[in-house]
Write an enzyme that holds these catalytic residues in place. Structure first.
Site, PDB file in Angstrom:
ATOM      1  N   LYS A 162       0.885  -1.232   0.041  1.00  0.00           N
ATOM      2  CA  LYS A 162       0.010   0.042  -0.084  1.00  0.00           C
ATOM      3  C   LYS A 162       1.041   1.193  -0.047  1.00  0.00           C
ATOM      4  O   LYS A 162       0.562   2.119  -0.710  1.00  0.00           O
ATOM      5  CB  LYS A 162      -0.860   0.182   1.298  1.00  0.00           C
ATOM      6  CG  LYS A 162      -1.924   1.120   1.181  1.00  0.00           C
ATOM      7  CD  LYS A 162      -2.674   1.138   2.252  1.00  0.00           C
ATOM      8  CE  LYS A 162      -2.004   1.467   3.641  1.00  0.00           C
ATOM      9  NZ  LYS A 162      -3.006   1.885   4.860  1.00  0.00           N
ATOM     10  N   ASP A 192      -6.185   0.919   0.698  1.00  0.00           N
ATOM     11  CA  ASP A 192      -6.556   1.200   1.976  1.00  0.00           C
ATOM     12  C   ASP A 192      -7.850   0.708   2.476  1.00  0.00           C
ATOM     13  O   ASP A 192      -8.531   0.104   1.698  1.00  0.00           O
ATOM     14  CB  ASP A 192      -6.153   2.603   2.276  1.00  0.00           C
ATOM     15  CG  ASP A 192      -7.451   3.570   1.690  1.00  0.00           C
ATOM     16  OD1 ASP A 192      -8.342   3.134   0.904  1.00  0.00           O
ATOM     17  OD2 ASP A 192      -7.387   4.773   2.086  1.00  0.00           O
TER      18      ASP A 192
END
Length: 231
Positions: free
Chosen positions: A129, A147
């Protein structure tokens, strides 16, 4: 509304249509972390775990002034570093990651944030991420940032049922053009923060309601939903 027997082609078309509509709704969608270099974005993204971008942006001016490069970060006094980042939460673990990050960048990358995912994910505190945030926003390399907002929205939209972020990333990447990956992530995050809330989405004010199989799980009255939407 998506059909239960939606074909692969129909799913791709619906996903790309949603992306286009969100682009119109959020023309200013962007990374909301403040940064001036790949290193600053890398540090800010590590700090953003379990806190808000607003909070990180309050901390980083002091942090970057005190530790302007990887060498300074690598040699930081732990207690001082912890105090600067305390308000972001989990400050001891984050300080450990930042110290290790600084050392790794100095020892292996001449003090610069690397521009390859396979290198970024070897750094302390950096997963896919964070790596995709840095690649997409600091280096212009398309990436999907999964996310909590992106994961929630793509499941509500019926793009994938996967829960694992890596599987979600790959599933979404197969639906939308690679060139759109970074901006799609920003648009989904903007939408999740402003309209498609976790507990009670503002369905009646949603621009992609007609393409969302989850329409109706939140407030459907247009006026009440519009009052819920955040600027």
């Amino acid at each position: 509304m998506a059909a239960a027997t939606e074909s692969r082609l129909a799913l791709v078309r619906r996903a790309r249509r949603v992306n286009r509509v969100l682009a119109q709704r959020y023309p200013d969608a962007r990374c909301e972390l403040h940064f001036r270099s790949p290193l600053e974005l890398l540090v800010a993204t590590v700090l953003s775990a379990q806190t808000t971008d607003v909070r990180v942006n309050q901390v980083t001016p002091v942090l970057f002034a005190r530790y302007p490069d990887a060498w300074a970060l690598a040699g930081a006094d732990r207690a001082e570093l912890e105090e600067i980042i305390r308000s972001t939460g989990f400050f001891r673990a984050k300080a450990e990651s930042l110290l290790g990050l600084g050392r790794a960048l100095v020892e292996r990358f001449d003090g610069e944030a690397p521009a390859r995912l396979e290198d970024l994910v070897t750094l302390p505190g950096v997963g896919r991420k964070t790596a995709n945030v840095v690649l997409g926003n600091a280096f212009g390399v398309p990436g999907i940032t999964v996310d909590t907002h992106v994961g929630r929205l793509v499941r509500r939209l019926g793009w994938t049922a996967e829960e694992d972020p890596v599987k979600v990333e790959h599933a979404v990447g197969e639906l939308v053009e690679r060139a759109e990956w970074t901006m799609l992530s920003h648009r989904l995050i903007f939408h999740g923060r402003r309209t498609c809330f976790a507990r009670r989405p503002a369905c009646g004010a949603c621009p992609v309601a007609r393409d969302c199989p989850s329409f109706g799980i939140g407030e459907v009255d247009p006026q009440r939903a519009a009052a819920m939407v955040k600027p």
